[in-house]
Design a protein around this motif. Structure first.
Motif, PDB file in Angstrom:
ATOM      1  N   LEU A 142       0.837  -1.210   0.000  1.00 52.23           N
ATOM      2  CA  LEU A 142       0.000   0.000   0.000  1.00 52.23           C
ATOM      3  C   LEU A 142       0.869   1.256   0.000  1.00 52.23           C
ATOM      4  CD1 LEU A 142      -3.052   0.639   2.331  1.00 52.23           C
ATOM      5  CD2 LEU A 142      -1.287   2.351   2.051  1.00 52.23           C
ATOM      6  N   THR A 143       1.828   1.313   0.915  1.00 59.36           N
ATOM      7  CA  THR A 143       2.682   2.493   1.026  1.00 59.36           C
ATOM      8  C   THR A 143       3.472   2.741  -0.254  1.00 59.36           C
ATOM      9  OG1 THR A 143       2.905   2.157   3.422  1.00 59.36           O
ATOM     10  CG2 THR A 143       4.553   3.552   2.336  1.00 59.36           C
ATOM     11  N   ALA A 144       4.058   1.679  -0.808  1.00 59.94           N
ATOM     12  CA  ALA A 144       4.851   1.825  -2.027  1.00 59.94           C
ATOM     13  C   ALA A 144       3.985   2.275  -3.197  1.00 59.94           C
ATOM     14  CB  ALA A 144       5.538   0.503  -2.365  1.00 59.94           C
ATOM     15  N   THR A 145       2.781   1.733  -3.308  1.00 63.05           N
ATOM     16  CA  THR A 145       1.876   2.106  -4.396  1.00 63.05           C
ATOM     17  C   THR A 145       1.467   3.568  -4.298  1.00 63.05           C
ATOM     18  OG1 THR A 145       1.024  -0.160  -4.562  1.00 63.05           O
ATOM     19  CG2 THR A 145      -0.345   1.597  -5.483  1.00 63.05           C
ATOM     20  N   VAL A 146       1.137   4.012  -3.098  1.00 64.57           N
ATOM     21  CA  VAL A 146       0.730   5.404  -2.904  1.00 64.57           C
ATOM     22  C   VAL A 146       1.870   6.355  -3.248  1.00 64.57           C
ATOM     23  CG1 VAL A 146       0.087   7.128  -1.182  1.00 64.57           C
ATOM     24  CG2 VAL A 146      -1.052   4.909  -1.201  1.00 64.57           C
ATOM     25  N   LEU A 147       3.053   6.093  -2.685  1.00 63.83           N
ATOM     26  CA  LEU A 147       4.179   6.992  -2.916  1.00 63.83           C
ATOM     27  C   LEU A 147       4.585   7.010  -4.393  1.00 63.83           C
ATOM     28  CD1 LEU A 147       6.427   6.236   0.194  1.00 63.83           C
ATOM     29  CD2 LEU A 147       4.971   8.227  -0.199  1.00 63.83           C
ATOM     30  N   ALA A 148       4.677   5.834  -4.997  1.00 66.98           N
ATOM     31  CA  ALA A 148       5.075   5.773  -6.407  1.00 66.98           C
ATOM     32  C   ALA A 148       4.028   6.426  -7.296  1.00 66.98           C
ATOM     33  CB  ALA A 148       5.291   4.315  -6.824  1.00 66.98           C
ATOM     34  N   GLY A 149       2.755   6.139  -7.034  1.00 60.99           N
ATOM     35  CA  GLY A 149       1.696   6.698  -7.865  1.00 60.99           C
ATOM     36  C   GLY A 149       1.606   8.205  -7.774  1.00 60.99           C
ATOM     37  N   ARG A 150       1.633   8.727  -6.569  1.00 56.07           N
ATOM     38  CA  ARG A 150       1.524  10.175  -6.394  1.00 56.07           C
ATOM     39  C   ARG A 150       2.735  10.895  -6.969  1.00 56.07           C
ATOM     40  NH1 ARG A 150      -2.221  12.155  -2.638  1.00 56.07           N
ATOM     41  NH2 ARG A 150      -0.804  13.842  -2.069  1.00 56.07           N
ATOM     42  N   ARG A 151       3.937  10.375  -6.691  1.00 46.89           N
ATOM     43  CA  ARG A 151       5.144  11.035  -7.197  1.00 46.89           C
ATOM     44  C   ARG A 151       5.194  11.009  -8.723  1.00 46.89           C
ATOM     45  NH1 ARG A 151       9.615  11.836  -4.189  1.00 46.89           N
ATOM     46  NH2 ARG A 151      10.210  12.986  -6.060  1.00 46.89           N
ATOM     47  N   ALA A 152       4.845   9.858  -9.313  1.00 41.91           N
ATOM     48  CA  ALA A 152       4.901   9.741 -10.769  1.00 41.91           C
ATOM     49  C   ALA A 152       3.889  10.665 -11.437  1.00 41.91           C
ATOM     50  CB  ALA A 152       4.655   8.294 -11.180  1.00 41.91           C
ATOM     51  N   LEU A 153       2.652  10.692 -10.928  1.00 39.37           N
ATOM     52  CA  LEU A 153       1.628  11.539 -11.538  1.00 39.37           C
ATOM     53  C   LEU A 153       1.927  13.023 -11.324  1.00 39.37           C
ATOM     54  CD1 LEU A 153      -1.580   9.478 -10.685  1.00 39.37           C
ATOM     55  CD2 LEU A 153      -0.515   9.778 -12.928  1.00 39.37           C
ATOM     56  N   ASP A 154       2.447  13.366 -10.165  1.00 45.03           N
ATOM     57  CA  ASP A 154       2.842  14.762  -9.931  1.00 45.03           C
ATOM     58  C   ASP A 154       3.943  15.177 -10.912  1.00 45.03           C
ATOM     59  OD1 ASP A 154       1.056  15.002  -7.883  1.00 45.03           O
ATOM     60  OD2 ASP A 154       2.530  14.729  -6.282  1.00 45.03           O
ATOM     61  N   GLU A 155       4.907  14.284 -11.129  1.00 49.58           N
ATOM     62  CA  GLU A 155       6.010  14.597 -12.033  1.00 49.58           C
ATOM     63  C   GLU A 155       5.519  14.755 -13.471  1.00 49.58           C
ATOM     64  OE1 GLU A 155      10.378  15.052 -11.983  1.00 49.58           O
ATOM     65  OE2 GLU A 155       8.704  15.200 -10.591  1.00 49.58           O
ATOM     66  N   LEU A 156       4.606  13.902 -13.883  1.00 55.15           N
ATOM     67  CA  LEU A 156       4.070  13.993 -15.245  1.00 55.15           C
ATOM     68  C   LEU A 156       3.271  15.272 -15.445  1.00 55.15           C
ATOM     69  CD1 LEU A 156       2.930  10.305 -15.893  1.00 55.15           C
ATOM     70  CD2 LEU A 156       4.868  11.508 -16.928  1.00 55.15           C
ATOM     71  N   ARG A 157       2.575  15.691 -14.398  1.00 52.22           N
ATOM     72  CA  ARG A 157       1.818  16.941 -14.501  1.00 52.22           C
ATOM     73  C   ARG A 157       2.761  18.141 -14.574  1.00 52.22           C
ATOM     74  NH1 ARG A 157      -1.786  17.953  -9.449  1.00 52.22           N
ATOM     75  NH2 ARG A 157       0.305  18.078  -8.566  1.00 52.22           N
ATOM     76  N   THR A 158       3.786  18.137 -13.739  1.00 51.22           N
ATOM     77  CA  THR A 158       4.724  19.261 -13.705  1.00 51.22           C
ATOM     78  C   THR A 158       5.562  19.339 -14.977  1.00 51.22           C
ATOM     79  OG1 THR A 158       4.845  19.077 -11.294  1.00 51.22           O
ATOM     80  CG2 THR A 158       6.616  20.306 -12.405  1.00 51.22           C
ATOM     81  N   ARG A 159       5.954  18.194 -15.508  1.00 49.96           N
ATOM     82  CA  ARG A 159       6.863  18.154 -16.656  1.00 49.96           C
ATOM     83  C   ARG A 159       6.153  17.657 -17.915  1.00 49.96           C
ATOM     84  NH1 ARG A 159      11.933  14.841 -14.485  1.00 49.96           N
ATOM     85  NH2 ARG A 159      12.725  15.415 -16.546  1.00 49.96           N
ATOM     86  N   HIS A 160       4.899  18.061 -18.044  1.00 49.05           N
ATOM     87  CA  HIS A 160       4.107  17.613 -19.194  1.00 49.05           C
ATOM     88  C   HIS A 160       4.749  18.027 -20.517  1.00 49.05           C
ATOM     89  CE1 HIS A 160       0.617  16.474 -21.525  1.00 49.05           C
ATOM     90  NE2 HIS A 160       0.529  17.691 -22.028  1.00 49.05           N
ATOM     91  N   GLY A 161       5.342  19.218 -20.534  1.00 51.83           N
ATOM     92  CA  GLY A 161       5.990  19.691 -21.757  1.00 51.83           C
ATOM     93  C   GLY A 161       7.137  18.789 -22.179  1.00 51.83           C
ATOM     94  N   GLU A 162       7.876  18.257 -21.225  1.00 57.68           N
ATOM     95  CA  GLU A 162       8.989  17.366 -21.556  1.00 57.68           C
ATOM     96  C   GLU A 162       8.485  16.045 -22.137  1.00 57.68           C
ATOM     97  OE1 GLU A 162      12.136  17.081 -18.580  1.00 57.68           O
ATOM     98  OE2 GLU A 162      11.231  18.810 -17.572  1.00 57.68           O
ATOM     99  N   VAL A 163       7.344  15.579 -21.647  1.00 61.75           N
ATOM    100  CA  VAL A 163       6.756  14.365 -22.217  1.00 61.75           C
ATOM    101  C   VAL A 163       6.400  14.594 -23.683  1.00 61.75           C
ATOM    102  CG1 VAL A 163       4.824  12.746 -22.082  1.00 61.75           C
ATOM    103  CG2 VAL A 163       5.865  13.616 -19.979  1.00 61.75           C
ATOM    104  N   GLU A 164       5.775  15.736 -23.965  1.00 60.05           N
ATOM    105  CA  GLU A 164       5.405  16.044 -25.348  1.00 60.05           C
ATOM    106  C   GLU A 164       6.645  16.221 -26.221  1.00 60.05           C
ATOM    107  OE1 GLU A 164       2.881  19.456 -25.124  1.00 60.05           O
ATOM    108  OE2 GLU A 164       1.081  18.244 -24.763  1.00 60.05           O
ATOM    109  N   ALA A 165       7.698  16.804 -25.649  1.00 60.82           N
ATOM    110  CA  ALA A 165       8.940  16.980 -26.409  1.00 60.82           C
ATOM    111  C   ALA A 165       9.559  15.632 -26.751  1.00 60.82           C
ATOM    112  CB  ALA A 165       9.925  17.825 -25.603  1.00 60.82           C
ATOM    113  N   ALA A 166       9.534  14.700 -25.798  1.00 52.33           N
ATOM    114  CA  ALA A 166      10.071  13.367 -26.052  1.00 52.33           C
ATOM    115  C   ALA A 166       9.274  12.654 -27.136  1.00 52.33           C
ATOM    116  CB  ALA A 166      10.058  12.543 -24.759  1.00 52.33           C
ATOM    117  N   MET A 167       7.958  12.816 -27.122  1.00 53.77           N
ATOM    118  CA  MET A 167       7.119  12.208 -28.151  1.00 53.77           C
ATOM    119  C   MET A 167       7.403  12.835 -29.512  1.00 53.77           C
ATOM    120  SD  MET A 167       3.594  11.912 -25.895  1.00 53.77           S
ATOM    121  CE  MET A 167       2.597  11.521 -27.324  1.00 53.77           C
ATOM    122  N   ALA A 168       7.676  14.132 -29.511  1.00 56.29           N
ATOM    123  CA  ALA A 168       7.998  14.799 -30.771  1.00 56.29           C
ATOM    124  C   ALA A 168       9.316  14.284 -31.354  1.00 56.29           C
ATOM    125  CB  ALA A 168       8.080  16.306 -30.550  1.00 56.29           C
ATOM    126  N   LEU A 169      10.193  13.784 -30.494  1.00 55.37           N
ATOM    127  CA  LEU A 169      11.470  13.237 -30.940  1.00 55.37           C
ATOM    128  C   LEU A 169      11.369  11.786 -31.374  1.00 55.37           C
ATOM    129  CD1 LEU A 169      13.845  14.750 -28.225  1.00 55.37           C
ATOM    130  CD2 LEU A 169      13.649  15.432 -30.627  1.00 55.37           C
TER     131      LEU A 169
END
Length: 263
Positions: A142-169
């Motif tokens: 439970l603890t690992a899932t919560v921490l990993a899920g929240r951190r990963a989704l927060d990072e994707l939201r904050t760095r959404h532009g980098e995700v799109e840039a990687a897809m453009a490449l």
């Protein structure tokens, strides 16, 4: 040997101290205005958590002797623990209908470990042994899932532009999200790693202390604690890896329930 009743007597003094500690925690959280990323204050959550813990532990203490006597009741109790863990983890990660995907990392991490322990005979198929071991492992998942899920989704939201840039490449959707989310999600392993690395030097965890209070030798208590820590690391590594994969594939996300999930 120091009896458990001498170490922590269950009396009025214990109740007063617990109430004072909970009140102190709530007060500090309120004065410091500790809030989550969704603007929810933690003071009320701390108070509710403390009261729920008291009620739930009282209920479990009354029922545990009855539950461990019958295999069907034992299985139902374990399934209840799993269901509560999935609901808790899923709703911590997201508010939409994808929360139930939390069952995959928790179940996928805990079930193989428990199966190995039962098949090898290290843990007997008895409620008095199976329930606490399974509960510890489910809690770790439970603890690992919560921490990993929240951190990963927060990072994707904050760095959404980098995700799109990687897809453009030329990166695929999954690969682009993995590149951004993997380091953040991996940080969910740090609490377990630190606990394992410092055991015996900084802390003496519950399994070790409990075994000593129960009359076991220090060697046996140490072996049981090592077993718990290694099993927990295995569960948490799998839970983090599976959670990261679910997020990278868009199965677990924070889009509104009415929106089309990320492909």
């Amino acid at each position: 040997m120091l009896a458990a009743e001498v170490l922590l007597p269950v009396d009025t003094t214990l109740a007063v101290v617990l109430a004072a500690l909970l009140a102190a925690a709530v007060t500090v959280a309120a004065l410091a205005r500790l809030t989550g990323d969704r603007g929810r204050g933690y003071a009320r959550q701390i108070a509710v958590a403390g009261l729920r813990a008291a009620v739930q532990l009282a209920a479990v203490s009354a029922l545990i002797g009855w539950v461990v006597r019958a295999a069907p009741l034992l299985l139902c109790f374990v399934l209840l623990m799993f269901a509560v863990a999935v609901r808790t983890a899923g709703r911590r990660v997201t508010d939409n209908g994808t929360w139930w995907w939390a069952a995959v990392p928790i179940g996928g991490a805990v079930l193989p470990v428990v199966a190995v322990l039962l098949l090898t005979g290290l843990v007997p198929y008895q409620g008095i042994a199976l329930i606490p071991i399974t509960g510890i492992l489910i809690g770790g998942g439970l603890t690992a899932t919560v921490l990993a899920g929240r951190r990963a989704l927060d990072e994707l939201r904050t760095r959404h532009g980098e995700v799109e840039a990687a897809m453009a490449l030329g990166f695929l959707d999954r690969e682009a999200r993995l590149e951004i989310a993997r380091p953040a999600a991996s940080d969910a392993l740090l609490p377990g790693l630190d606990q394992t690395r410092t055991v015996g030097l900084v802390t003496l965890p519950g399994a070790f202390v409990g075994m000593l209070l129960g009359g076991a030798s220090p060697l046996l208590a140490g072996a049981v604690q090592l077993f718990v820590l290694v099993a927990l690391m295995a569960v948490q590594v799998v839970a983090v890896a599976v959670t990261l994969e679910l997020i990278a594939r868009g199965l677990l996300h924070r889009a509104a329930s009415t929106e089309v999930p990320v492909p």
